[in-house]
Design a protein around this motif. Structure first.
Motif: not given
Length: 326
Positions: A267-283
Motif C-alpha cells: 500500500i502506498l501511503s501519502g506523506f502525512s499518512s506516513a508521518a503518522v506511521l513514523a510516529s507510531l514507530k518512534r514513540y
C-alpha cells in the motif's frame, strides 16, 4: 453530506500494524472521496457556505492557498456548480498534485512558501491579495475558515464513532491547518472525554510548542517540510483545546516508513499518512498502547500523489534500511 461522493469513507483493520504494535489499528481511508482526499469535506462546506451567504455570484472564482488537496477539492466541486478555481501552491507542492490540479481545470500560481499572511511571498498572502483585487472572487481561506473545523465535526467525527462502534480509544492525525484534528477531536471528546487525540507534525513546526505553552517560539526557523502538515504560524482552524499531545517526526524517517509500509503491505501511503506511521514507530513506548485499545489512524490521501517524493528510490540511493519492529 448531500454530495454522496464525499464522506462515508471506509475504515479497515490493518493486521500488519496491529501485530507490530500489539494493539488494534484501524485506518480511515480518505482517498475514497471525490477528489481522493479528506480535504473534499471542508472544500464542500466552505463553497456551500460562501454561496448561501451571497459572498460570490454564479460564474465567479474560488481562490485558495493549498498544498494541493484542498485546492483540488475546491476545483472539482466549484466546477460542478458552475464556478472557476484559482489555486496558489508553494514550490514544494508535488508535481503529481500540480498535474492533477491543472487537469481538473484549476488556474495555478506557484509561490515561494506557505508561511502565512505575514509573508508577501506566501500562498496565503497572494491568494488573499488576488481575491481582494478581482471582482466576483472569494478566498475560502481554509486556515481561518470555521467551516474547515465544522466539516470534520459534522461528518468525519460521527463516521469514526459509528464505524468503531464507539470503541475508539486513540485518534492519530497529521496537523496542518488543524481543521481535521480540531473537528474530529471535538466530536469524539463529546462522546467520550478520555479518547486520546494525538497530532503529528514535522520537527521544527511550532504547533506542539503552542499546544504546550500557549505561545509561539521567540525564534521561528524553517523546518524540513512534510507536505500537508506543520506550520510556522498558528492557523485559526487549530483548536488546541481538543488535542492531547502533538508528536514530531523527521522527514527522512517519514519517507523511510512509507517505503517500509509499502514493502510489507503493498500500500502506498501519502506523506502525512506516513508521518503518522513514523510516529507510531518512534514513540511506541511513550504511547503505551495495549491489546485493549482501538487506534484509528487518519490517512487523508493516497501515496500515488507523492511517488516522486516518497517512492522513487533511485533518487535516494543512500537511504537507510528501516527496521520495521519498534
Amino acid at each position: 453530506m448531500t454530495t454522496t461522493s464525499i464522506g462515508n469513507t471506509p475504515i479497515r483493520r490493518c493486521d500488519f500494524l496491529s501485530t507490530l504494535f500489539n494493539t488494534n489499528v484501524f485506518i480511515k481511508e480518505e482517498f475514497h472521496n471525490l477528489g481522493m482526499s479528506a480535504k473534499d469535506r471542508p472544500a464542500y462546506f466552505m463553497i456551500q457556505d460562501a454561496i448561501k451567504a451571497g459572498r460570490i455570484q454564479p460564474g465567479g472564482t474560488f481562490v485558495e492557498a493549498s498544498s494541493g488537496n484542498t485546492g483540488l477539492g475546491i476545483t472539482i466541486i466549484a466546477k460542478q456548480m458552475g464556478y472557476q478555481a484559482k489555486i496558489f501552491v508553494s514550490k514544494s507542492c508535488s508535481q503529481e498534485k500540480i498535474a492533477i490540479l491543472t487537469n481538473a481545470g484549476a488556474e495555478i500560481e506557484i509561490c515561494d512558501n506557505s508561511n502565512g499572511l505575514h509573508d508577501f511571498h506566501s500562498t496565503q498572502f497572494r491568494a488573499q491579495s488576488f481575491a481582494a483585487t478581482h471582482a466576483n472572487t472569494y478566498f475560502t481561506n481554509q486556515y481561518y475558515n470555521t467551516q474547515n473545523i465544522r466539516a470534520h465535526y459534522k461528518t468525519t467525527g460521527p463516521e469514526i464513532w459509528e464505524q468503531t462502534q464507539g470503541k475508539i480509544t486513540h485518534f492519530l492525525c497529521g496537523v496542518g491547518t488543524g481543521g481535521t484534528i480540531s473537528g474530529v477531536g471535538r466530536f469524539l471528546k463529546e462522546q467520550q472525554k478520555n479518547i486520546c487525540i494525538w497530532g503529528i507534525e514535522p520537527e521544527g513546526s511550532i504547533l506542539r510548542h503552542f499546544l504546550l505553552s500557549g505561545t509561539v517560539p521567540n525564534e521561528i526557523k524553517p523546518f524540513d517540510a512534510i507536505e500537508g502538515i506543520g506550520r510556522n504560524f498558528i492557523p485559526g482552524s487549530f483548536d488546541p483545546q481538543q488535542i492531547d499531545t502533538i508528536f514530531q517526526v523527521g522527514k527522512a524517517e517519514t519517507i523511510a516508513m512509507a517505503r517500509a509500509y509499502r514493502d510489507e503491505t503493498g500500500i502506498l501511503s501519502g506523506f502525512s499518512s506516513a508521518a503518522v506511521l513514523a510516529s507510531l514507530k518512534r514513540y511506541n513506548k511513550e504511547m503505551q498502547l495495549n491489546p485493549s485499545h482501538t487506534v484509528l489512524l487518519f490517512f487523508p490521501d493516497h501515496g500515488s500523489r507523492y511517488v516522486s517524493k516518497l517512492y522513487a528510490e533511485t533518487a535516494d540511493k543512500q537511504r537507510e534500511t528501516v527496521k520495521t519492529h519498534p
